[in-house]
Scaffold this active site. Sequence first.
Site, PDB file in Angstrom:
ATOM      1  N   GLY A 128     -22.043  -4.550 -10.771  1.00 21.56           N
ATOM      2  CA  GLY A 128     -22.253  -5.444  -9.637  1.00 21.56           C
ATOM      3  C   GLY A 128     -22.831  -6.772 -10.082  1.00 21.56           C
ATOM      4  N   HIS A 167     -18.446  -0.588 -19.561  1.00 22.08           N
ATOM      5  CA  HIS A 167     -17.774   0.053 -18.430  1.00 22.08           C
ATOM      6  C   HIS A 167     -17.034   1.293 -18.917  1.00 22.08           C
ATOM      7  CE1 HIS A 167     -18.607  -2.778 -15.185  1.00 22.08           C
ATOM      8  NE2 HIS A 167     -18.711  -3.660 -16.163  1.00 22.08           N
ATOM      9  N   GLU A 200     -15.942   3.678 -17.356  1.00 19.89           N
ATOM     10  CA  GLU A 200     -14.877   4.153 -16.471  1.00 19.89           C
ATOM     11  C   GLU A 200     -13.477   3.741 -16.921  1.00 19.89           C
ATOM     12  OE1 GLU A 200     -17.112   1.815 -15.821  1.00 19.89           O
ATOM     13  OE2 GLU A 200     -16.497   0.377 -14.279  1.00 19.89           O
ATOM     14  N   GLU A 204     -30.987 -12.666 -13.588  1.00 14.05           N
ATOM     15  CA  GLU A 204     -29.876 -12.882 -12.656  1.00 14.05           C
ATOM     16  C   GLU A 204     -30.373 -12.825 -11.208  1.00 14.05           C
ATOM     17  OE1 GLU A 204     -26.850  -9.829 -12.839  1.00 14.05           O
ATOM     18  OE2 GLU A 204     -25.540 -10.868 -11.451  1.00 14.05           O
ATOM     19  N   GLY A 220       0.798  -1.227   0.000  1.00  6.63           N
ATOM     20  CA  GLY A 220       0.000   0.000   0.000  1.00  6.63           C
ATOM     21  C   GLY A 220       0.826   1.270   0.000  1.00  6.63           C
ATOM     22  N   CYS A 227     -23.352  -0.730 -16.426  1.00  9.04           N
ATOM     23  CA  CYS A 227     -23.508  -2.183 -16.477  1.00  9.04           C
ATOM     24  C   CYS A 227     -24.689  -2.636 -15.601  1.00  9.04           C
ATOM     25  CB  CYS A 227     -22.190  -2.861 -16.104  1.00  9.04           C
ATOM     26  SG  CYS A 227     -22.110  -4.546 -16.742  1.00  9.04           S
ATOM     27  N   PHE A 228     -24.442  -3.080 -14.369  1.00 10.23           N
ATOM     28  CA  PHE A 228     -25.534  -3.440 -13.457  1.00 10.23           C
ATOM     29  C   PHE A 228     -26.458  -2.227 -13.278  1.00 10.23           C
ATOM     30  CE2 PHE A 228     -26.512  -5.534  -9.087  1.00 10.23           C
ATOM     31  CZ  PHE A 228     -27.182  -6.587  -9.672  1.00 10.23           C
TER      32      PHE A 228
END
Length: 536
Positions: free
Chosen positions: A359, A512, A514, A410, A17, A386-387
């Site tokens: 998700g 996606h 992002e 789903e 980290g 997406c989700f």
Amino acid sequence: MQSRPKFIFVTGGVMSGLGKGVTTSSTAKLLQLAGYNVSCVKIDPYVNYDAGTMNPVAHGEVFVTDDGGECDMDIGNYERFIDTSMTKDHNITTGRIYLDVIEAEREGKYLGQCVQIIPHVTDAIKENLKKTTEKEKLDIMVVECGGTVGDIESLPFLEAFRQMALEVGRSNTLFIHVTLAPVLDVVGEQKTKPTQHSVQELRRIGIQPDILAVRCKTPLTTDARRKISLFASVDQENVISCHDAPSIYKVPEVLESQKMLKVVAKSLTLKRSKPRWGDWKRIASSFSNYKGDVGIAVVGKYVTLPDSYVSVYHALSHAGAKIGKKVEIDWIDSEKFEDGAQRKVASLGDYDGILAPGGFGKRGSEGIIAAASFARENEIPYLGICFGFQLAIVAFARHVCGLSGANSTELDAHTKHPVVDFMPEQRSVHDMGGTMRLGGHDIAVEQGTIAHKLYGANSIRRRHRHRYEFNQNYLGAVKKGGLVLSAHSDSGKRMEILEIPKHPFYFAVQYHAEFSSRPGKPEQAFEGFVKAAARS
Ligand code: GLN
């Protein structure tokens, strides 16, 4: 450009980290700004074949490459810093290497030899690195090894690095060791002992670091630098202070203020050692010069670890920086909004925008549906990914089209109205790893839509990771209710974008978005969303 490709190996010491990924990306960025063709590889010493089957809350986001790789999230950092689309070859795991070696053994390629970690596994690691570097005609490959020196599972990789120095020559390899100089007492003395120990551990396995990148809160003191230089046996100028910066995109400047490129160039006998900053400094500064802020609620399933949506975080911040607004994000567990907790859902009214990210599975899904409805009914800008796209459809079908009990199969296999359903080709799939609809697909954008205005193009390419999709048997019903499906792929087989023209901003995407966002070049759906949120 270079006669032979060069390799920079980044290892970690003291603890995890420390921002090894940012040090790796920033080093690559500096070399790119100096005019070199550079890329990065992340080594993950775990036994999984890839990150695809790993729990995002434990391990962070699964970053998807254009070629469909399900990768470690550090690949996302590399892509954002050097603005290059990478392939799955840029993420190597123990699982991948062993699978290659065992397959070769089964094929009889080792001609009766006893197959061993040294040389066979280490050879496979070196081959992998060299192959990608040659294929992409790189001048320099920066290789980051996950974990901390001393971990049992990273030993074969560090051994391969050591051998590489021998094979391709010391002037073609450079070792950067990332450590920490903690401050414990009120006097504020930076402690160098952890760095000393960590360097000793590295040396024990045969690697002498060339550069020490030392994480610290405030710039490394002269005294600490002198001590580290002496004990680690590197010049003082090779001890680089990686103190806190106002944004990660400022880290290349932090490194370069200490002449990092000159140090690297000297070790690797590179001719060019000056970055041509171009736009970079201005873009990096835009992440700390804000006038005002925008409050976004991210309503999702894996919020206990913000790293599980790390690319969503970055995409929002890219969009905010572009318009000079700091995006303040609250990560909200969608389970909070389940079971008709209307009062709790109403708390979303305090935000300028609501984002529902990706998700899987039932838990928390009704909460996302509630949030998607709340945003639609209360004219709050909404971005679904997406989700978040699929559940916006469920919400719309139930509440606008009157299809009560509508759902995704789903979440409810026996729903009366399967408005989101398994993709037909997924029915025969049994393995969980690498079998979703993955990676980049071309998407046709309808003219005259909000999507077309945002993207300014008839065709875009975006990355995917899903098994379910909008069931087009319901196309007529949702259209009648005022939903516009404004983009599709695979010759109309899959719907990719939904929008509600009458709403200030109600936009959701099956892909996606992002993963395609970059500092200075926010992904357009994010840009549109944050702009709308800033107006609201
Ligand atoms: N669970 C959904 C699907 O598989 C959405 C996936 C996602 O959000 N990445 O289609």
